[in-house]
Design a protein around this motif. Structure first.
Motif, PDB file in Angstrom:
ATOM      1  N   ILE A  52      37.425  42.275  40.952  1.00  0.00           N
ATOM      2  CA  ILE A  52      38.061  42.055  42.252  1.00  0.00           C
ATOM      3  C   ILE A  52      39.483  42.598  42.220  1.00  0.00           C
ATOM      4  N   LYS A  53      39.892  43.221  43.323  1.00  0.00           N
ATOM      5  CA  LYS A  53      41.277  43.670  43.485  1.00  0.00           C
ATOM      6  C   LYS A  53      41.911  42.887  44.622  1.00  0.00           C
ATOM      7  N   LEU A  54      43.068  42.292  44.365  1.00  0.00           N
ATOM      8  CA  LEU A  54      43.832  41.577  45.379  1.00  0.00           C
ATOM      9  C   LEU A  54      45.034  42.410  45.796  1.00  0.00           C
ATOM     10  N   SER A  55      45.401  42.286  47.052  1.00  0.00           N
ATOM     11  CA  SER A  55      46.562  43.006  47.566  1.00  0.00           C
ATOM     12  C   SER A  55      47.460  42.042  48.333  1.00  0.00           C
ATOM     13  N   LYS A  56      48.739  42.057  47.994  1.00  0.00           N
ATOM     14  CA  LYS A  56      49.722  41.206  48.666  1.00  0.00           C
ATOM     15  C   LYS A  56      50.595  42.076  49.563  1.00  0.00           C
ATOM     16  N   GLY A  57      50.858  41.588  50.768  1.00  0.00           N
ATOM     17  CA  GLY A  57      51.681  42.358  51.681  1.00  0.00           C
ATOM     18  C   GLY A  57      51.948  41.575  52.946  1.00  0.00           C
ATOM     19  N   SER A  58      52.041  42.278  54.052  1.00  0.00           N
ATOM     20  CA  SER A  58      52.343  41.609  55.315  1.00  0.00           C
ATOM     21  C   SER A  58      51.659  42.317  56.476  1.00  0.00           C
ATOM     22  N   LYS A  59      51.445  41.538  57.524  1.00  0.00           N
ATOM     23  CA  LYS A  59      50.924  42.063  58.784  1.00  0.00           C
ATOM     24  C   LYS A  59      51.648  41.331  59.912  1.00  0.00           C
ATOM     25  N   ASN A  60      52.269  42.114  60.773  1.00  0.00           N
ATOM     26  CA  ASN A  60      53.030  41.543  61.900  1.00  0.00           C
ATOM     27  C   ASN A  60      54.059  40.522  61.422  1.00  0.00           C
ATOM     28  N   GLY A  61      54.667  40.815  60.267  1.00  0.00           N
ATOM     29  CA  GLY A  61      55.725  39.962  59.748  1.00  0.00           C
ATOM     30  C   GLY A  61      55.257  38.765  58.946  1.00  0.00           C
ATOM     31  N   ALA A  62      53.950  38.507  58.890  1.00  0.00           N
ATOM     32  CA  ALA A  62      53.412  37.362  58.150  1.00  0.00           C
ATOM     33  C   ALA A  62      52.962  37.791  56.754  1.00  0.00           C
TER      34      ALA A  62
ATOM     35  N   ARG B  49      50.766  37.782  53.524  1.00  0.00           N
ATOM     36  CA  ARG B  49      49.367  37.475  53.249  1.00  0.00           C
ATOM     37  C   ARG B  49      48.940  38.132  51.931  1.00  0.00           C
ATOM     38  N   THR B  50      47.917  37.550  51.303  1.00  0.00           N
ATOM     39  CA  THR B  50      47.262  38.183  50.157  1.00  0.00           C
ATOM     40  C   THR B  50      45.759  38.162  50.416  1.00  0.00           C
ATOM     41  N   TYR B  51      45.162  39.338  50.376  1.00  0.00           N
ATOM     42  CA  TYR B  51      43.738  39.476  50.701  1.00  0.00           C
ATOM     43  C   TYR B  51      42.965  40.088  49.528  1.00  0.00           C
ATOM     44  N   ILE B  52      41.665  39.908  49.558  1.00  0.00           N
ATOM     45  CA  ILE B  52      40.786  40.649  48.645  1.00  0.00           C
ATOM     46  C   ILE B  52      40.624  42.061  49.217  1.00  0.00           C
ATOM     47  N   GLU B  53      41.074  43.031  48.458  1.00  0.00           N
ATOM     48  CA  GLU B  53      40.986  44.423  48.904  1.00  0.00           C
ATOM     49  C   GLU B  53      39.613  45.012  48.620  1.00  0.00           C
ATOM     50  N   SER B  54      39.052  44.671  47.472  1.00  0.00           N
ATOM     51  CA  SER B  54      37.732  45.199  47.114  1.00  0.00           C
ATOM     52  C   SER B  54      37.076  44.268  46.116  1.00  0.00           C
ATOM     53  N   ILE B  55      35.751  44.345  46.073  1.00  0.00           N
ATOM     54  CA  ILE B  55      34.996  43.526  45.117  1.00  0.00           C
ATOM     55  C   ILE B  55      33.785  44.324  44.636  1.00  0.00           C
ATOM     56  N   LYS B  56      33.540  44.264  43.348  1.00  0.00           N
ATOM     57  CA  LYS B  56      32.398  44.963  42.760  1.00  0.00           C
ATOM     58  C   LYS B  56      31.600  43.991  41.894  1.00  0.00           C
ATOM     59  N   PRO B  57      30.388  43.601  42.315  1.00  0.00           N
ATOM     60  CA  PRO B  57      29.525  42.783  41.463  1.00  0.00           C
ATOM     61  C   PRO B  57      28.836  43.673  40.416  1.00  0.00           C
ATOM     62  N   ILE B  58      28.871  43.252  39.160  1.00  0.00           N
ATOM     63  CA  ILE B  58      28.265  44.022  38.075  1.00  0.00           C
ATOM     64  C   ILE B  58      27.209  43.155  37.388  1.00  0.00           C
ATOM     65  N   PRO B  59      25.921  43.390  37.629  1.00  0.00           N
ATOM     66  CA  PRO B  59      24.886  42.634  36.912  1.00  0.00           C
ATOM     67  C   PRO B  59      24.888  43.002  35.429  1.00  0.00           C
ATOM     68  N   VAL B  60      24.868  42.000  34.575  1.00  0.00           N
ATOM     69  CA  VAL B  60      24.812  42.225  33.132  1.00  0.00           C
ATOM     70  C   VAL B  60      23.708  41.345  32.551  1.00  0.00           C
ATOM     71  N   PHE B  61      23.262  41.680  31.353  1.00  0.00           N
ATOM     72  CA  PHE B  61      22.244  40.849  30.712  1.00  0.00           C
ATOM     73  C   PHE B  61      22.460  40.806  29.212  1.00  0.00           C
ATOM     74  N   ARG B  62      21.911  39.766  28.596  1.00  0.00           N
ATOM     75  CA  ARG B  62      22.014  39.602  27.152  1.00  0.00           C
ATOM     76  C   ARG B  62      20.874  40.340  26.476  1.00  0.00           C
ATOM     77  N   SER B  63      21.227  41.234  25.598  1.00  0.00           N
ATOM     78  CA  SER B  63      20.243  41.903  24.761  1.00  0.00           C
ATOM     79  C   SER B  63      20.189  41.146  23.441  1.00  0.00           C
ATOM     80  N   ILE B  64      19.039  40.606  23.118  1.00  0.00           N
ATOM     81  CA  ILE B  64      18.892  39.762  21.938  1.00  0.00           C
ATOM     82  C   ILE B  64      17.911  40.424  20.975  1.00  0.00           C
TER      83      ILE B  64
END
Length: 474
Positions: free
Chosen positions: A365-375, A377-392
Motif C-alpha cells: 500500500i502507498k499512502l499520500s499526505k497532502g491537502s485539498k481545498n485547504g484541508a 488529508r492522508t489517503y491510500i494512493e494505491s494498493i496491490k494485493p499479492i497472493p503468496v503460498f507456503r512451499s513445504i
C-alpha cells in the motif's frame, strides 16, 4: 522412516468418536456447505456442534457466503482507490501488511530461507506489519507445552521467533500480539514475547505494558506521516485475565453469540489517535470464523462502523484462509476509500499442506499526505494485493518452508505435478476477488439463477480440499 506431513488440522488434533460421526454425517448430507448460523468462534463459547463444525471445515473450507454478503463486498473494486482530483501531495510512505505468523516444529531450520522469494514485498516498505501468534519461551518450556504436537497451543522458541519475524537483518516493523493465542503460556509468555520484540526493534501492539496504556493507540511516524495503530482480539481461548492483570491484552466481545458486538475498546483507541493528531488510522483486528472464505454480515457492519468512526484501513486475521478486500467509500469523507482486509490468511502455520491453508495475501500500500481545498488529508494512493503460498518440502529429512508468490507459479498449472494445487489456489483467489472463472462455473455447482456469481458454490473445491498430494519426509 517415511513420515507424511498432515494436510490439515483435522488430521492432527484428536476428535471424539461423536465428533467424527457428526463430521461424517455432515459431509455425506452436505449439511454445512453454507456458513453455519448461531455458531461460536470463541473457544470459551463453543459447544459440541461448534467443535464438529470446526473439524469439518478445516478439511472442507466454506466457500459460500451468507445472504447479501457478496453484493456488499464487491460493490467496488480496487480501481476506486486513487487520489481525489485537486489533491496536492506533499509526502508519501509505503506499507506492507500480511496475516498470521505461527510456529511449526523445526521452523528454525528455515531461517533466512522462509522469506527469500517474498522479502522485497514484505520488508522493503517503510512499515511492515503482520500478526504474531506464537508466544515466545525457552525451548524446554515450548517442548513441555506442545508435547507430542497434538495440542492447539502455539508457542515457540526464540530460534523459531527469529525465523518467523526477520530475514537477513531485516524485521517486521509492527507485530500485532492481541490474538487468541497470546495467553497460551500465561502472562509470562506475554512478557517474554514483548522482550523478544524489543530486542529485535519490533513495535508490538495490543499488549499494554501497564494499565495506563490500556485503550491507547500505538503511534509511529514515517516520512512526515503519523500513523496510529489500534488493536483488539475477539477472545483469548478461554484463558482469563483476572484482578490487576486485565489490562494486558486488548480483548473485546467482537463476535460473541451471547452479547452484541462491543466496540468500546476500539473506539477509545480511535479517539486517542485523533487526540494525538494521527494522519492515518490502521485497525488490527483478530476476528472471524476459521476456514471460511467470506466474512459474516455482522463483521461487515462492524467494519463499516469503525471506518465511519475514523479508521482508514482494517487488517483482519484469524480465519487461516484469505477473505475479500472491500473498498468502502465513506460517508464522513466522500473522497475517502476505506480498505477492509477481512482476513489476510496465515503466512506460516504448522506443516499443513492443503491449498486453502497454505495460501495467504500480502498487501503493498502507498499512502499520500497532502491537502485539498485547504484541508489536510492522508489517503491510500494505491494498493496491490499479492497472493503468496507456503512451499513445504523436505531436505535430508528436515521439513523446510518457503513463501512463494503465486503469480510466479501460474505456468505450472498446465505443465507440472503441482498443477492441481496451484490451480486450486488461483481459484480461491478468484473467489474472494468476486470473479470465479468459467471453469469453476461449469462444475455443476453454480448458484441459483439471479444469484451473484461471487457467491457461486464451488463444490468440487470443498469436497476435494483434503485429498491433496501428500508431502513426505524421511
Amino acid at each position: 522412516m517415511l513420515r507424511r506431513l498432515p494436510t490439515n488440522p483435522a488430521e492432527v488434533f484428536r476428535a471424539s468418536a461423536r465428533t467424527r460421526a457428526a463430521v461424517r454425517c455432515a459431509t455425506w448430507l452436505r449439511l454445512w456447505d453454507r456458513p453455519l448460523q448461531d455458531v461460536a468462534t470463541d473457544l470459551e463459547e463453543m459447544r459440541f456442534i461448534d467443535m464438529a463444525y470446526w473439524f469439518y471445515k478445516s478439511a472442507r473450507p466454506i466457500i459460500r457466503a451468507e445472504k447479501n454478503v457478496s453484493e456488499v463486498l464487491f460493490l467496488r473494486d480496487k480501481s476506486a482507490v486513487k487520489l481525489p482530483e485537486k489533491f496536492r501531495s506533499v509526502a508519501s510512505m509505503t506499507l506492507s501488511a500480511s496475516g498470521d505468523l505461527i510456529q511449526a516444529d523445526g521452523l528454525e531450520c528455515s531461517k533466512d530461507f522462509l522469506f527469500e522469494n517474498v522479502a522485497s514485498a514484505l520488508f522493503d516498505a517503510d512499515i511492515s506489519f503482520a500478526n504474531y501468534e506464537s508466544p515466545v519461551a525457552e525451548e524446554e518450556v515450548v517442548r513441555k507445552a506442545i508435547g507430542d504436537g497434538r495440542t492447539a497451543m502455539m508457542c515457540c522458541s526464540f530460534a523459531q521467533y527469529a525465523a518467523l519475524t526477520g530475514h537477513r537483518g531485516k524485521h517486521f516493523t509492527v507485530l500485532n500480539a492481541a490474538n487468541n493465542h497470546i495467553l497460551d503460556l500465561g502472562t509470562e509468555g506475554v512478557e517474554a514475547t514483548r522482550r523478544a520484540m524489543t530486542q529485535t526493534g519490533v513495535i508490538d501492539i495490543g499488549t499494554p505494558r501497564h494499565p495506563g496504556e490500556y485503550g491507547r493507540a500505538n503511534i509511529l511516524a514515517r516520512n512526515q506521516i503519523k500513523i496510529g495503530f489500534i488493536s483488539a482480539t475477539f477472545g483469548l481461548n478461554a484463558n482469563q485475565l483476572t484482578g490487576g492483570e486485565t489490562f494486558r491484552v486488548h480483548a473485546a466481545k467482537l463476535l460473541s453469540r451471547h452479547v452484541p458486538t462491543d466496540l468500546a475498546l476500539l473506539k477509545k483507541q480511535i479517539e486517542d489517535c485523533k487526540k494525538q493528531g494521527c494522519d492515518f488510522v490502521i485497525a488490527s483486528i483478530h476476528w472471524g470464523y476459521e476456514f471460511e472464505f467470506f466474512p459474516r454480515y455482522r463483521q461487515i457492519e462492524t467494519a463499516h462502523s469503525l471506518i465511519e468512526e475514523g479508521v482508514d484501513l482494517i487488517l483482519g486475521h484469524h480465519p487461516h484462509v484469505i477473505q475479500p478486500l472491500e473498498y468502502y467509500r465513506t460517508k464522513r469523507d466522500p473522497d475517502r476509500i476505506g480498505v477492509i482486509a477481512y482476513s489476510l490468511g496465515s503466512l506460516t502455520w504448522g506443516w499443513y499442506t492443503a491449498p486453502h491453508l497454505v495460501l495467504s495475501m500480502v498487501l503493498n500500500i502507498k499512502l499520500s499526505k497532502g491537502s485539498k481545498n485547504g484541508a489536510r488529508r492522508t489517503y491510500i494512493e494505491s494498493i496491490k494485493p499479492i497472493p503468496v503460498f507456503r512451499s513445504i518440502f523436505c531436505d535430508g529429512g528436515t521439513p523446510l518452508m518457503r513463501l512463494e508468490k503465486l503469480e510466479d507459479h501460474l505456468d505450472e498449472c498446465a505443465s507440472s505435478p503441482p498443477a492441481a494445487r496451484i490451480g486450486r489456489m488461483k481459484e480461491y483467489v478468484d473467489l474472494v476477488s468476486g470473479k470465479p472463472d468459467k471453469q469453476i462455473l461449469s462444475r455443476g455447482h453454480a448458484a441459483a439463477a439471479g444469484e451473484s456469481s461471487a457467491r457461486t458454490v464451488i463444490g468440487t473445491l470443498a469436497a476435494g480440499a483434503c485429498r491433496e498430494p501428500a508431502v513426505w519426509c524421511r
